[in-house]
Design an enzyme around this catalytic site. Structure first.
Site, mmCIF file in Angstrom:
data_model
loop_
_atom_site.group_PDB
_atom_site.id
_atom_site.type_symbol
_atom_site.label_atom_id
_atom_site.label_comp_id
_atom_site.label_asym_id
_atom_site.label_seq_id
_atom_site.Cartn_x
_atom_site.Cartn_y
_atom_site.Cartn_z
ATOM 1 N N ASN A 16 -11.370 -33.722 -16.601
ATOM 2 C CA ASN A 16 -12.475 -33.626 -15.513
ATOM 3 C C ASN A 16 -13.828 -33.169 -16.407
ATOM 4 O O ASN A 16 -13.653 -31.953 -16.641
ATOM 5 C CB ASN A 16 -12.019 -32.497 -14.458
ATOM 6 C CG ASN A 16 -13.364 -32.078 -13.554
ATOM 7 O OD1 ASN A 16 -14.150 -32.658 -13.374
ATOM 8 N ND2 ASN A 16 -12.946 -31.098 -12.826
ATOM 9 N N LYS A 18 -16.737 -32.862 -15.184
ATOM 10 C CA LYS A 18 -17.498 -31.962 -14.248
ATOM 11 C C LYS A 18 -18.995 -32.498 -14.814
ATOM 12 O O LYS A 18 -18.998 -33.642 -14.822
ATOM 13 C CB LYS A 18 -17.504 -30.538 -14.734
ATOM 14 C CG LYS A 18 -15.937 -30.009 -14.502
ATOM 15 C CD LYS A 18 -15.827 -28.457 -14.687
ATOM 16 C CE LYS A 18 -14.448 -28.021 -14.635
ATOM 17 N NZ LYS A 18 -14.423 -26.587 -14.413
ATOM 18 N N HIS A 108 -11.858 -29.917 -5.673
ATOM 19 C CA HIS A 108 -11.765 -28.960 -6.665
ATOM 20 C C HIS A 108 -12.481 -27.690 -6.376
ATOM 21 O O HIS A 108 -13.268 -27.575 -5.227
ATOM 22 C CB HIS A 108 -12.872 -29.662 -7.631
ATOM 23 C CG HIS A 108 -12.634 -28.834 -8.981
ATOM 24 N ND1 HIS A 108 -13.469 -27.831 -9.259
ATOM 25 C CD2 HIS A 108 -11.936 -28.887 -10.303
ATOM 26 C CE1 HIS A 108 -13.093 -27.246 -10.484
ATOM 27 N NE2 HIS A 108 -12.355 -28.219 -11.104
ATOM 28 N N GLU A 110 -14.661 -25.814 -7.439
ATOM 29 C CA GLU A 110 -15.964 -25.704 -7.647
ATOM 30 C C GLU A 110 -16.926 -26.339 -6.284
ATOM 31 O O GLU A 110 -17.922 -26.036 -5.986
ATOM 32 C CB GLU A 110 -16.511 -26.477 -8.931
ATOM 33 C CG GLU A 110 -16.225 -25.427 -9.889
ATOM 34 C CD GLU A 110 -16.073 -26.018 -11.280
ATOM 35 O OE1 GLU A 110 -16.414 -27.179 -11.548
ATOM 36 O OE2 GLU A 110 -15.314 -25.543 -12.271
ATOM 37 N N GLU A 178 -4.588 -25.418 -9.493
ATOM 38 C CA GLU A 178 -5.472 -24.792 -10.452
ATOM 39 C C GLU A 178 -5.907 -23.501 -9.922
ATOM 40 O O GLU A 178 -6.709 -23.236 -8.996
ATOM 41 C CB GLU A 178 -6.834 -25.635 -10.554
ATOM 42 C CG GLU A 178 -6.576 -27.088 -11.223
ATOM 43 C CD GLU A 178 -7.696 -27.636 -11.599
ATOM 44 O OE1 GLU A 178 -8.083 -28.043 -12.707
ATOM 45 O OE2 GLU A 178 -8.803 -27.739 -10.988
ATOM 46 N N GLY A 184 -11.807 -22.389 -16.765
ATOM 47 C CA GLY A 184 -12.946 -21.825 -17.423
ATOM 48 C C GLY A 184 -12.978 -20.588 -17.808
ATOM 49 O O GLY A 184 -13.912 -19.912 -18.625
ATOM 50 N N SER A 224 -7.899 -23.492 -18.094
ATOM 51 C CA SER A 224 -7.781 -23.337 -19.359
ATOM 52 C C SER A 224 -6.721 -23.875 -20.166
ATOM 53 O O SER A 224 -6.216 -23.401 -21.282
ATOM 54 C CB SER A 224 -8.018 -21.975 -19.862
ATOM 55 O OG SER A 224 -9.040 -21.170 -19.051
HETATM 56 P P1 PGA Z 1 -10.957 -25.887 -17.567
HETATM 57 O O1 PGA Z 1 -11.176 -26.394 -16.007
HETATM 58 O O2 PGA Z 1 -9.779 -26.536 -18.265
HETATM 59 O O3 PGA Z 1 -12.293 -25.608 -18.153
HETATM 60 O O4 PGA Z 1 -10.314 -24.487 -17.340
HETATM 61 C C1 PGA Z 1 -10.216 -27.008 -15.448
HETATM 62 C C2 PGA Z 1 -10.839 -27.568 -14.206
HETATM 63 O O5 PGA Z 1 -11.442 -27.077 -13.469
HETATM 64 O O6 PGA Z 1 -10.350 -28.682 -13.659
#
Ligand code: PGA
Length: 266
Positions: A16, A18, A108, A110, A178, A184, A224
């Site tokens: 992903n 983003k 997601h 976000e 997630e 993140g 992560s």
């Molecule tokens: P990350 O994000 O691997 O940077 O923790 C995962 C995601 O948001 O899909």
């Protein structure tokens, strides 16, 4: 609870991106990933690889994948619940299908947090994706506060149940667990935590869509994930892959995550 955990499902490693990499960077990046995996002798049928670039990159990625016959899948990071019309700024599933997207990420955290997406909207988007033969990658996960208040599974299970509200047939779906606190943050869930919730999510799919769909649905862990921890997640029977954010933007790291079966002692 251990619904058909032993059924063979092709693992999926999904990147992903983003809001990173413009269309020119996307072309260079996808070429590098594909070639580095091919050089390493990666068996794409054994571990599927998918990337989720920004909308503006999709046409370029499609053209490259098709011209060079790259064994990579791709998809969008969101879609509109509507097919067309007066929805300024939105992108429909019909457009994504025309671009040969196989997948689309939906719900997601976000989108849920920064764009106030509700469970109802997520459900409508899942229905829209399936209508256009796109496989939805349905994201669910609890915040740190949810975790404290409700434990680990309640919120993700509730979100999944809501997301499946409009799904009636033996649909092809992917679920990504997630935990919001792990995204993140550098602080991934433990493989045991991921397995516990993944098992609950699979039981929920069995309950809503039946055992057969539950047995074949891939459940990814995200938050992560990196080359150093992927193998420990993939050892869990109900974890069928990963949705990778930050680490999917580094060719070497992402290729190494895809090649988790080759890691020794991880
Ligand atoms: P990350 O994000 O691997 O940077 O923790 C995962 C995601 O948001 O899909």
């Amino acid at each position: 609870m251990a619904v058909a955990a032993s059924v063979r499902r092709t693992p999926l490693i999904a990147g992903n991106w983003k809001m990173n990499l413009d269309h020119l960077q996307a072309i260079a990046f996808v070429q590098k990933v594909a070639w580095s995996l091919k050089d390493a002798g990666h068996d794409f049928a054994a571990v599927e690889v998918a990337v989720f670039p920004p909308y503006t990159d999709l046409r370029s990625v499609q053209t490259l994948v098709s011209a060079d016959k790259l064994p990579l899948a791709f998809g969008a990071q969101d879609l509109s619940a509507h097919d067309s019309g007066a929805y300024t700024g939105e992108i429909s599933g019909a457009f994504l299908a025309q671009l040969e997207c196989r997948y689309v990420i939906i719900g997601h955290s976000e989108r849920r947090n920064l764009h106030a997406e509700t469970d109802e909207q997520v459900a409508q988007k899942v229905t829209a994706a399936l209508k256009h033969s796109l496989t939805p990658v349905i994201c669910v996960g609890e915040t740190a506060e949810d975790l404290e208040k409700h434990g680990q599974s309640a919120v993700p299970v509730g979100q999944l149940r809501a997301a499946l509200a409009g799904v009636t047939s033996a649909a092809d779906i992917v679920v990504a667990y997630e935990p919001v606190w792990a995204i993140g943050s550098g602080q991934a869930a433990t493989p045991e935590q991921a397995e516990q919730v993944a098992a609950q999510l699979r039981a929920t799919i069995a309950d809503v869509l039946g055992e057969d769909v539950a047995a074949k649905t891939r459940i990814l862990y995200g938050g992560s994930v990196k080359a150093a921890n992927i193998a420990s997640f993939m050892r869990e029977p109900n974890v069928d892959g990963a949705l990778v954010g930050g680490a999917s933007l580094d060719v070497t790291e992402f290729a190494s995550i895809v090649r988790y079966q080759k890691h020794v002692g991880a």
